[in-house]
Design an enzyme around this catalytic site. Structure first.
Site, PDB file in Angstrom:
ATOM      1  N   HIS A  32     -68.016  77.023  40.855  1.00 44.12           N
ATOM      2  CA  HIS A  32     -69.448  77.227  40.635  1.00 44.12           C
ATOM      3  C   HIS A  32     -69.764  77.268  39.136  1.00 44.12           C
ATOM      4  O   HIS A  32     -70.757  76.680  38.689  1.00 44.12           O
ATOM      5  CB  HIS A  32     -69.912  78.528  41.290  1.00 44.12           C
ATOM      6  CG  HIS A  32     -69.749  78.541  42.783  1.00 44.12           C
ATOM      7  ND1 HIS A  32     -70.286  77.553  43.600  1.00 44.12           N
ATOM      8  CD2 HIS A  32     -69.115  79.415  43.619  1.00 44.12           C
ATOM      9  CE1 HIS A  32     -69.991  77.818  44.861  1.00 44.12           C
ATOM     10  NE2 HIS A  32     -69.286  78.943  44.899  1.00 44.12           N
TER      11      HIS A  32
ATOM     12  N   LEU B 248     -90.490  67.149  33.526  1.00 42.77           N
ATOM     13  CA  LEU B 248     -89.852  67.325  34.830  1.00 42.77           C
ATOM     14  C   LEU B 248     -90.096  68.719  35.404  1.00 42.77           C
ATOM     15  O   LEU B 248     -90.008  69.716  34.692  1.00 42.77           O
ATOM     16  CB  LEU B 248     -88.343  67.093  34.691  1.00 42.77           C
ATOM     17  CG  LEU B 248     -87.469  67.392  35.917  1.00 42.77           C
ATOM     18  CD1 LEU B 248     -87.696  66.342  36.998  1.00 42.77           C
ATOM     19  CD2 LEU B 248     -85.994  67.448  35.516  1.00 42.77           C
TER      20      LEU B 248
ATOM     21  N   ASP C 133     -72.765  69.962  46.526  1.00 40.83           N
ATOM     22  CA  ASP C 133     -71.654  70.394  47.381  1.00 40.83           C
ATOM     23  C   ASP C 133     -70.304  70.042  46.760  1.00 40.83           C
ATOM     24  O   ASP C 133     -70.169  69.029  46.074  1.00 40.83           O
ATOM     25  CB  ASP C 133     -71.788  69.718  48.751  1.00 40.83           C
ATOM     26  CG  ASP C 133     -70.892  70.366  49.798  1.00 40.83           C
ATOM     27  OD1 ASP C 133     -70.522  71.537  49.629  1.00 40.83           O
ATOM     28  OD2 ASP C 133     -70.558  69.690  50.782  1.00 40.83           O
TER      29      ASP C 133
END
Length: 245
Positions: free
Chosen positions: A36, A130, A19
């Protein structure tokens, strides 16, 4: 920095609500989309350090079902950014032995975004490190409703008895059925809410809130979050005395 972390008490699954991109851009006098685009480095550093540390799963809340209500130019820009970023980052994922997967209603994304995402998923599916999970067109309520519908259909078809529906069965019908619930949920930008993210799965997650805006989030901030997590006592409804036994 990594010396601050106890490798024997590492969360297997970390979830992140990324955020603050819009506010970060506004502070610099730029449009929201600039925020972004500038957040890609935060994603890369968080992913790379998670892989280095040995975190098994990292879920990033990339686009919620509610985000479609944002201005069209921003949504279109986000979709274009998603297409370009996923395509460009395949090499980095391969270098770090990272496997890419996703949760959410991907069918609602633009076709080029779906295709690039599937290509990246297929090219990295044999990686053993991962598991990087992108939550795209996802919401916790949507996930719960979809699981409920699937269970209802199985009951109607006689494949499942109502009295057999329990937490284990419900978990198995969620989009996250093949991964453990997150032990640590991080949210950036100072906001202190879950925002319809992994509602069922975060029932006992440790929540970590930081004022750092997501485009400024770096490796040291992830270390701070994990260090804070490791200082907490996880009781799951029990008393401290019971946990210490």
């Amino acid at each position: 920095m990594k010396e601050q972390i106890d490798q024997y008490n590492l969360p297997k699954h970390i979830a992140v609500i990324m955020d603050g991109n819009g506010r970060w851009a506004k502070n610099k006098g730029a449009i929201r989309l600039f925020g972004h685009k500038s957040a890609i480095k935060a994603v890369r550093e968080t992913t790379e350090l998670s892989a280095e540390l040995g975190v098994e799963h990292l879920t990033l809340f990339a686009f919620s079902t509610e985000n479609w209500a944002r201005p069209k130019y921003e949504v279109d820009g986000l979709m274009s950014l998603l297409v370009a970023t996923v395509k460009e980052e395949i090499g980095t994922l391969q270098e770090n032995n990272v496997r890419l997967t996703s949760i959410g209603d991907i069918s609602k994304l633009p076709r080029d975004a779906q295709e690039n995402l599937q290509t990246a998923i297929q090219k990295t599916e044999s990686n053993s490190g991962l598991n990087l999970i992108l939550a795209l067109n996802y919401s916790g309520k949507w996930d719960i409703l979809e699981a409920t519908k699937k269970i209802s259909n199985e009951v109607c078809e006689g494949k499942l008895n109502t009295e057999d529906v329990n937490e284990e069965v419900f978990n198995a019908h969620l989009t996250t059925s093949n991964i453990p619930d997150p032990e640590l949920l991080i949210r950036t930008s100072g906001e202190m809410r879950i925002s319809n993210f992994l509602l069922w799965q975060t029932a006992y997650s440790e929540l970590y809130f930081t004022d750092v805006l997501w485009p400024d989030f770096r490796r040291e901030h992830l270390v701070e979050a994990i260090s804070a997590y490791q200082k907490r006592e996880r009781r799951f409804g029990k008393t401290s005395e019971q946990v210490s036994i």
